[in-house]
Design a protein around this motif. Structure first.
Motif, mmCIF file in Angstrom:
data_model
loop_
_atom_site.group_PDB
_atom_site.id
_atom_site.type_symbol
_atom_site.label_atom_id
_atom_site.label_comp_id
_atom_site.label_asym_id
_atom_site.label_seq_id
_atom_site.Cartn_x
_atom_site.Cartn_y
_atom_site.Cartn_z
ATOM 1 N N PHE A 1 0.835 -1.187 0.000
ATOM 2 C CA PHE A 1 0.000 0.000 0.000
ATOM 3 C C PHE A 1 0.874 1.242 0.000
ATOM 4 O O PHE A 1 1.984 1.216 0.526
ATOM 5 C CB PHE A 1 -0.915 0.001 1.220
ATOM 6 C CG PHE A 1 -2.000 -1.027 1.130
ATOM 7 C CD1 PHE A 1 -3.124 -0.804 0.365
ATOM 8 C CD2 PHE A 1 -1.880 -2.235 1.788
ATOM 9 C CE1 PHE A 1 -4.122 -1.752 0.271
ATOM 10 C CE2 PHE A 1 -2.857 -3.190 1.708
ATOM 11 C CZ PHE A 1 -3.985 -2.949 0.940
ATOM 12 N N PRO A 2 0.373 2.338 -0.570
ATOM 13 C CA PRO A 2 1.191 3.551 -0.595
ATOM 14 C C PRO A 2 1.403 4.116 0.807
ATOM 15 O O PRO A 2 0.548 3.991 1.675
ATOM 16 C CB PRO A 2 0.375 4.516 -1.456
ATOM 17 C CG PRO A 2 -1.003 3.985 -1.480
ATOM 18 C CD PRO A 2 -0.903 2.515 -1.226
ATOM 19 N N ASN A 3 2.571 4.717 0.991
ATOM 20 C CA ASN A 3 2.838 5.413 2.242
ATOM 21 C C ASN A 3 2.876 6.920 1.951
ATOM 22 O O ASN A 3 2.618 7.340 0.820
ATOM 23 C CB ASN A 3 4.125 4.906 2.897
ATOM 24 C CG ASN A 3 5.323 5.038 1.984
ATOM 25 O OD1 ASN A 3 5.485 6.028 1.284
ATOM 26 N ND2 ASN A 3 6.176 4.030 1.964
ATOM 27 N N GLU A 4 3.209 7.713 2.938
ATOM 28 C CA GLU A 4 3.173 9.170 2.779
ATOM 29 C C GLU A 4 4.155 9.671 1.727
ATOM 30 O O GLU A 4 3.940 10.726 1.136
ATOM 31 C CB GLU A 4 3.454 9.842 4.119
ATOM 32 C CG GLU A 4 2.338 9.670 5.116
ATOM 33 C CD GLU A 4 2.636 10.342 6.451
ATOM 34 O OE1 GLU A 4 3.601 11.122 6.535
ATOM 35 O OE2 GLU A 4 1.885 10.079 7.399
ATOM 36 N N LYS A 5 5.231 8.939 1.469
ATOM 37 C CA LYS A 5 6.240 9.371 0.506
ATOM 38 C C LYS A 5 5.866 9.024 -0.935
ATOM 39 O O LYS A 5 6.418 9.590 -1.871
ATOM 40 C CB LYS A 5 7.590 8.746 0.842
ATOM 41 C CG LYS A 5 8.148 9.209 2.172
ATOM 42 C CD LYS A 5 9.445 8.503 2.484
ATOM 43 C CE LYS A 5 9.924 8.914 3.867
ATOM 44 N NZ LYS A 5 11.126 8.191 4.266
ATOM 45 N N ASP A 6 4.959 8.072 -1.126
ATOM 46 C CA ASP A 6 4.582 7.644 -2.470
ATOM 47 C C ASP A 6 3.654 8.664 -3.124
ATOM 48 O O ASP A 6 2.712 9.153 -2.492
ATOM 49 C CB ASP A 6 3.884 6.274 -2.424
ATOM 50 C CG ASP A 6 4.818 5.170 -2.009
ATOM 51 O OD1 ASP A 6 5.981 5.159 -2.472
ATOM 52 O OD2 ASP A 6 4.399 4.310 -1.206
ATOM 53 N N ASP A 115 -11.765 10.097 3.766
ATOM 54 C CA ASP A 115 -12.554 8.896 4.034
ATOM 55 C C ASP A 115 -12.442 7.931 2.856
ATOM 56 O O ASP A 115 -13.405 7.656 2.153
ATOM 57 C CB ASP A 115 -14.009 9.268 4.325
ATOM 58 C CG ASP A 115 -14.715 8.206 5.145
ATOM 59 O OD1 ASP A 115 -14.031 7.424 5.836
ATOM 60 O OD2 ASP A 115 -15.954 8.152 5.097
ATOM 61 N N ILE A 116 -11.236 7.386 2.677
ATOM 62 C CA ILE A 116 -10.876 6.620 1.486
ATOM 63 C C ILE A 116 -10.483 5.188 1.861
ATOM 64 O O ILE A 116 -9.861 4.951 2.880
ATOM 65 C CB ILE A 116 -9.670 7.298 0.787
ATOM 66 C CG1 ILE A 116 -10.024 8.722 0.346
ATOM 67 C CG2 ILE A 116 -9.152 6.481 -0.378
ATOM 68 C CD1 ILE A 116 -11.171 8.803 -0.614
ATOM 69 N N LEU A 117 -10.812 4.274 0.974
ATOM 70 C CA LEU A 117 -10.374 2.894 1.089
ATOM 71 C C LEU A 117 -9.574 2.555 -0.163
ATOM 72 O O LEU A 117 -10.040 2.792 -1.278
ATOM 73 C CB LEU A 117 -11.577 1.956 1.208
ATOM 74 C CG LEU A 117 -11.272 0.497 1.494
ATOM 75 C CD1 LEU A 117 -10.682 0.346 2.894
ATOM 76 C CD2 LEU A 117 -12.535 -0.335 1.383
ATOM 77 N N ILE A 118 -8.371 2.039 0.035
ATOM 78 C CA ILE A 118 -7.563 1.618 -1.105
ATOM 79 C C ILE A 118 -7.563 0.104 -1.159
ATOM 80 O O ILE A 118 -7.363 -0.570 -0.160
ATOM 81 C CB ILE A 118 -6.122 2.153 -1.002
ATOM 82 C CG1 ILE A 118 -6.138 3.652 -1.265
ATOM 83 C CG2 ILE A 118 -5.211 1.440 -1.989
ATOM 84 C CD1 ILE A 118 -4.779 4.275 -1.352
#
Length: 186
Positions: A1-6, A115-118
């Motif tokens: 999953f993406p992190n804050e840097k992606d 309010d997101i779901l990846i």
């Protein structure tokens, strides 16, 4: 999953489905493009909770992660182009409900979503087709009847064939066939 840097890049609006807005995006990590589906709306919390319950009882589920806030870059699109595509599929009220800010310069514009779901789309999985659970002798099997009881307990009523996916997962031993139900939050 993406992190804050992606840096998450928008690909397109997901035109399938009817319940909640979804879009397709990707991010790069170590030079590899990782595809993701971004969901908003009433499905977000339900989908995550029901999928975790299904996973706990041994079912194969999409991997998901909740984000209270997510910045998505629009790539070559302008905000006006994105806005038009989003509204054409989902309506203006949903745009104002889930997009809390936008900015950036042309070619590097972004939106801020909340309010997101990846949902992950791992490269090790190959989605083949929908799977019809009511065919062949499946309804006569005790496993299927057990699923119906689980669906009733959860209150799940969106069990159309398009929500069942037949896929292969690449493993060290070769391809492993799997059946998965997704969009459990409807």
């Amino acid at each position: 999953f993406p992190n804050e840097k992606d840096k998450i890049i928008y690909r397109e609006i997901n035109l399938r489905g009817h319940a909640s807005p979804k879009l397709k995006a990707y991010f790069e990590r170590d030079g590899v493009k990782q595809k993701i589906k971004v969901k908003m709306g009433r499905e977000v919390n339900q989908d995550l909770a029901v999928s975790k319950i299904f996973e706990l009882v041994g079912l194969n589920q999409d991997q998901m992660k909740y984000y209270p806030e997510l910045k998505v870059y629009l790539g070559k699109k302008t905000f006006e182009q994105f806005r038009s595509e989003f509204i054409n599929k989902n309506g203006i009220e949903k745009l104002t409900s889930f997009i809390s800010a936008h900015g950036g310069e042309k070619g590097n514009e972004w939106i801020l979503m909340h309010d997101i779901l990846i949902e992950a789309r791992p490269a090790t999985e190959l989605r083949v087709s929908p799977f019809e659970m009511g065919t062949w002798d499946v309804p006569n099997r005790r496993e299927y009847r057990g699923l119906l009881l689980l669906y009733a307990w959860i209150g799940l009523n969106n069990t159309k064939p398009a929500n069942y996916k037949f896929l292969y997962r690449r493993t060290d031993e070769g391809l492993k066939p799997l059946v998965r139900m997704h969009d459990t939050g409807n």
